[in-house]
Design a protein around this motif. Structure first.
Motif, PDB file in Angstrom:
ATOM      1  N   LEU A 162       0.909  -1.232   0.014  1.00  0.00           N
ATOM      2  CA  LEU A 162      -0.075  -0.006   0.032  1.00  0.00           C
ATOM      3  C   LEU A 162       0.880   1.322   0.026  1.00  0.00           C
ATOM      4  O   LEU A 162       1.600   1.352   1.049  1.00  0.00           O
ATOM      5  N   LYS A 163       0.677   2.237  -0.779  1.00  0.00           N
ATOM      6  CA  LYS A 163       1.470   3.128  -1.017  1.00  0.00           C
ATOM      7  C   LYS A 163       0.780   4.248  -0.285  1.00  0.00           C
ATOM      8  O   LYS A 163       1.286   5.478  -0.325  1.00  0.00           O
ATOM      9  N   LYS A 164      -0.498   4.272   0.022  1.00  0.00           N
ATOM     10  CA  LYS A 164      -1.019   5.313   0.696  1.00  0.00           C
ATOM     11  C   LYS A 164      -2.197   4.671   1.639  1.00  0.00           C
ATOM     12  O   LYS A 164      -2.641   3.249   1.372  1.00  0.00           O
ATOM     13  N   ASP A 165      -3.001   5.507   2.037  1.00  0.00           N
ATOM     14  CA  ASP A 165      -4.163   4.803   2.917  1.00  0.00           C
ATOM     15  C   ASP A 165      -5.034   3.869   1.824  1.00  0.00           C
ATOM     16  O   ASP A 165      -5.394   4.311   0.785  1.00  0.00           O
ATOM     17  N   GLY A 166      -5.450   2.749   2.443  1.00  0.00           N
ATOM     18  CA  GLY A 166      -5.938   1.760   1.657  1.00  0.00           C
ATOM     19  C   GLY A 166      -6.189   0.172   2.286  1.00  0.00           C
ATOM     20  O   GLY A 166      -5.606   0.453   3.384  1.00  0.00           O
ATOM     21  N   THR A 167      -6.782  -0.447   1.472  1.00  0.00           N
ATOM     22  CA  THR A 167      -6.852  -1.714   1.878  1.00  0.00           C
ATOM     23  C   THR A 167      -6.445  -2.810   1.136  1.00  0.00           C
ATOM     24  O   THR A 167      -6.634  -2.801  -0.002  1.00  0.00           O
TER      25      THR A 167
END
Ligand SMILES: [Cu+2]
Length: 127
Positions: free
Chosen positions: A89-94
């Motif tokens: 994940l490179k940023k907010d996420g699932t």
């Protein structure tokens, strides 16, 4: 009375539907002896990231669990990678993966976030 009863019926029904849905890719419900020992559930885990730390640093799941891993940046911009499970994940996420092998696996921040970047590490423990 009747109202209460139908509420219970509805709740029981939706629980059945939900669990049937969740096990769609495994054996049918007749063989329920697979539940002993290793896990076969879904673990929803949120990891918070700030400069320069993950919380929690240690994630424990059971072998066989499906893991829904959510990254939440609370300070700064960080990523979360678990190379052994192809999570990045490179940023907010699932990210979703199956913890299909036991062991201890490192995870780390995958975005160059500053001076403490190298310290942003944690461990996924599959037991
Ligand atoms: Cu970083």
């Amino acid at each position: 009375m009747n109202k209460v009863f139908s509420l219970i019926a509805v709740a029981a029904l939706s629980a059945t539907v939900l669990s049937a849905c969740g096990s769609s890719d495994s054996k049918d419900t007749a063989t329920d002896n697979s539940a002993s020992g290793s896990g076969s559930g879904t673990q929803e885990i949120t990891v918070n990231a700030k400069s320069f730390e993950f919380t929690p640093k240690e994630i424990k799941v059971k072998k066989g669990d499906k893991v829904k891993l959510t990254l939440k940046n609370t300070e700064g911009a960080h990523g979360l990678a678990i190379p052994d499970f192809n999570v990045d994940l490179k940023k907010d996420g699932t990210a979703e993966f199956t913890a299909d092998k036991a062991g201890t696996y490192d995870f780390n921040c995958s975005v160059m976030c500053g001076a403490g970047h190298e310290n942003m590490v944690g461990q996924l423990i599959v037991e």
